[in-house]
Every structure is written in structure tokens, then in C-alpha cells.
Design a protein around this motif. Structure first.
Motif, PDB file in Angstrom:
ATOM      1  N   PHE A 289      24.299  11.496   4.155  1.00 31.53           N
ATOM      2  CA  PHE A 289      24.376  12.455   4.882  1.00 31.53           C
ATOM      3  C   PHE A 289      25.617  13.339   4.560  1.00 31.53           C
ATOM      4  CE2 PHE A 289      26.841  13.157   8.678  1.00 31.53           C
ATOM      5  CZ  PHE A 289      25.286  14.298   9.469  1.00 31.53           C
ATOM      6  N   ARG A 290      26.949  12.448   3.778  1.00 32.14           N
ATOM      7  CA  ARG A 290      28.209  12.954   3.327  1.00 32.14           C
ATOM      8  C   ARG A 290      27.583  13.632   1.586  1.00 32.14           C
ATOM      9  NH1 ARG A 290      32.143  15.818   3.237  1.00 32.14           N
ATOM     10  NH2 ARG A 290      33.736  15.728   2.941  1.00 32.14           N
ATOM     11  N   VAL A 291      27.352  13.337   0.921  1.00 31.74           N
ATOM     12  CA  VAL A 291      26.989  13.701   0.106  1.00 31.74           C
ATOM     13  C   VAL A 291      26.284  15.665   0.563  1.00 31.74           C
ATOM     14  CG1 VAL A 291      25.450  15.059  -1.878  1.00 31.74           C
ATOM     15  CG2 VAL A 291      25.786  12.526  -1.636  1.00 31.74           C
TER      16      VAL A 291
ATOM     17  N   CYS B  56      21.704  18.637  -3.248  1.00 27.51           N
ATOM     18  CA  CYS B  56      22.360  16.930  -3.010  1.00 27.51           C
ATOM     19  C   CYS B  56      21.646  16.341  -3.728  1.00 27.51           C
ATOM     20  CB  CYS B  56      22.360  16.920  -2.365  1.00 27.51           C
ATOM     21  SG  CYS B  56      23.479  17.580  -1.204  1.00 27.51           S
ATOM     22  N   LEU B  57      21.944  15.783  -4.834  1.00 30.18           N
ATOM     23  CA  LEU B  57      21.247  13.939  -5.928  1.00 30.18           C
ATOM     24  C   LEU B  57      21.837  13.297  -4.831  1.00 30.18           C
ATOM     25  CD1 LEU B  57      21.638  15.345  -9.464  1.00 30.18           C
ATOM     26  CD2 LEU B  57      20.179  16.181  -8.033  1.00 30.18           C
TER      27      LEU B  57
ATOM     28  N   VAL C 131      26.057  21.829  -7.470  1.00 28.39           N
ATOM     29  CA  VAL C 131      24.981  20.186  -7.401  1.00 28.39           C
ATOM     30  C   VAL C 131      25.822  19.199  -7.475  1.00 28.39           C
ATOM     31  CG1 VAL C 131      23.391  18.859  -8.817  1.00 28.39           C
ATOM     32  CG2 VAL C 131      23.301  20.860  -9.893  1.00 28.39           C
ATOM     33  N   VAL C 132      25.613  18.407  -5.694  1.00 22.95           N
ATOM     34  CA  VAL C 132      26.684  17.548  -5.387  1.00 22.95           C
ATOM     35  C   VAL C 132      25.934  16.705  -5.470  1.00 22.95           C
ATOM     36  CG1 VAL C 132      28.304  17.406  -3.460  1.00 22.95           C
ATOM     37  CG2 VAL C 132      27.741  19.136  -3.829  1.00 22.95           C
ATOM     38  N   THR C 133      26.453  15.862  -6.009  1.00 17.16           N
ATOM     39  CA  THR C 133      26.330  13.776  -6.009  1.00 17.16           C
ATOM     40  C   THR C 133      26.766  12.935  -5.317  1.00 17.16           C
ATOM     41  OG1 THR C 133      27.284  13.781  -8.249  1.00 17.16           O
ATOM     42  CG2 THR C 133      24.942  15.059  -8.644  1.00 17.16           C
ATOM     43  N   GLU C 134      25.743  12.145  -5.007  1.00 13.83           N
ATOM     44  CA  GLU C 134      26.207  11.022  -4.422  1.00 13.83           C
ATOM     45  C   GLU C 134      26.866  10.101  -5.657  1.00 13.83           C
ATOM     46  OE1 GLU C 134      24.218   7.316  -3.254  1.00 13.83           O
ATOM     47  OE2 GLU C 134      23.080   8.096  -2.612  1.00 13.83           O
TER      48      GLU C 134
END
Length: 199
Positions: A61-63, A86-87, A23-26
């Protein structure tokens, strides 16, 4: 296998393999804290997800780019993730549409909160569906004692996650990854489902 007295055969216990979710978050604080808290709570209820959470602090977009990078590095080290999530928030990001296209191409689940993640946090405490500005939403979750200075409070009511899921689904019946729902909305129930073992 080894034999025991009486002709019985000792069998090794079968191993349950936990699904691995990246899980990758902003957000760099609140979202990772929430995902880790949720993971602990669900594991206490016999869910077997292994969740790695990382806040990037950049635009959507980077997330998505970062999630692909982390996923591919893990795969090259023979530690593949079953799901990459991605959140991101709507906020005023101009890259959200590009992020959605990239996520779809790369089989990344992009889960959008509109206006932002605090909508999802709010629904752990109250069933209110008014559209608020970003600053109003911040004040409301602070007044509900859900956050303090962009961190979750120690007594955040994670046990109310099912209430939040119910509210989110009724607010956005067409919920799906990669889609921006109405304001307010959050696709977070899809992550909860994954962590609970749904396909």
C-alpha cells in the motif's frame, strides 16, 4: 528549414519521443538494480523507454502511495510519466488487497510476484516451478549465483529475460496487473512489454 544547392531542402531529423515509465518497488536493492539492468539491456536493443526506478522498502500500500506522490510531483513540473508501475511481493502482506484497489483507482500498474521477486530472478536461470518458502527461494537464487547479499551479482544473466517471460506466462496464463497469480508467479513480463513499447 534552409535551402541547399540544387534546390534541395535540408530537413531536421524527426525526433523520437521515448515513453517515460516510473517504476516504484517494494525492495530497496534487488528490484531497482534489476530494473536498471533491464533498462540498459533493452536500450541496447533499440528500446526507447526512460525508466526511473525507486525502492521504497515498505508494504504494498505504501509503495502505491509513493508512486502516486512521485507521479503527481513529476506532472506538476511538466515531466509527466506515461506509465506508473509498482513492483510488490505477496509475502505476508495484509495491505496487498488495499494496494490493488488504490492502484486500480489511480491507473497505476501493480505487478505482483508470488511469493516474491526472487521467483522472477530464478526464471532467468532455470525453468523450475516448485513453490518454495521465502528462505528456500533466497538460498536457491544465491546457489544459482543470481544474487549475493540481496544484490544482483555482476554476471546476472539479463539476456535470458525472454526465457523468464516465457516461463512466467506459461505458469500464469491469466496474468494481469493488480492480480495475484499462483505460487510461484510474477507479472514482470508486463513491465518488459511496456519497456519494449507495447501499449
Amino acid at each position: 528549414m534552409s535551402s541547399r544547392r540544387g534546390g534541395r531542402v535540408k530537413r531536421r531529423p524527426q525526433r523520437n519521443f521515448a515513453r517515460r515509465i516510473l517504476v516504484v518497488t517494494e525492495g530497496i536493492r534487488t528490484e531497482p538494480q534489476y530494473v536498471e539492468l533491464l533498462n540498459r539491456y533493452l536500450r541496447s536493443k533499440s528500446t526507447t523507454a526512460v525508466v526511473k526506478s525507486m525502492g521504497v522498502g515498505a508494504d504494498p500500500f505504501r509503495v502505491v502511495e509513493k508512486s502516486i506522490e512521485l507521479r503527481d510531483v513529476a506532472a506538476s513540473n511538466d515531466k509527466q510519466y506515461d506509465f506508473c508501475v509498482c513492483l510488490v511481493d505477496v509475502d505476508d502482506h495484509s495491505t496487498l488487497e488495499r494496494a490493488s484497489r488504490l492502484a486500480e483507482r489511480e491507473s497505476v500498474l501493480l505487478l505482483v510476484s508470488n511469493l516474491k521477486f526472487e521467483v522472477w530472478l530464478r526464471w532467468h536461470s532455470e525453468d523450475k516451478r516448485s513453490a518454495l518458502s521465502s528462505s528456500q527461494l533466497d538460498r536457491q537464487v544465491a546457489a544459482l549465483k543470481l544474487t549475493s547479499e540481496k544484490s544482483l551479482t555482476p554476471r546476472f544473466p539479463i539476456e535470458c529475460v525472454d526465457d523468464a517471460c516465457r516461463i512466467a506466462r506459461s505458469t500464469d496464463p491469466a496474468m494481469k496487473a493488480g492480480r495475484t497469480g499462483p505460487n510461484p508467479s510474477s507479472a514482470m513480463p508486463l513491465l518488459v512489454d511496456l519497456m519494449r513499447g507495447a501499449s
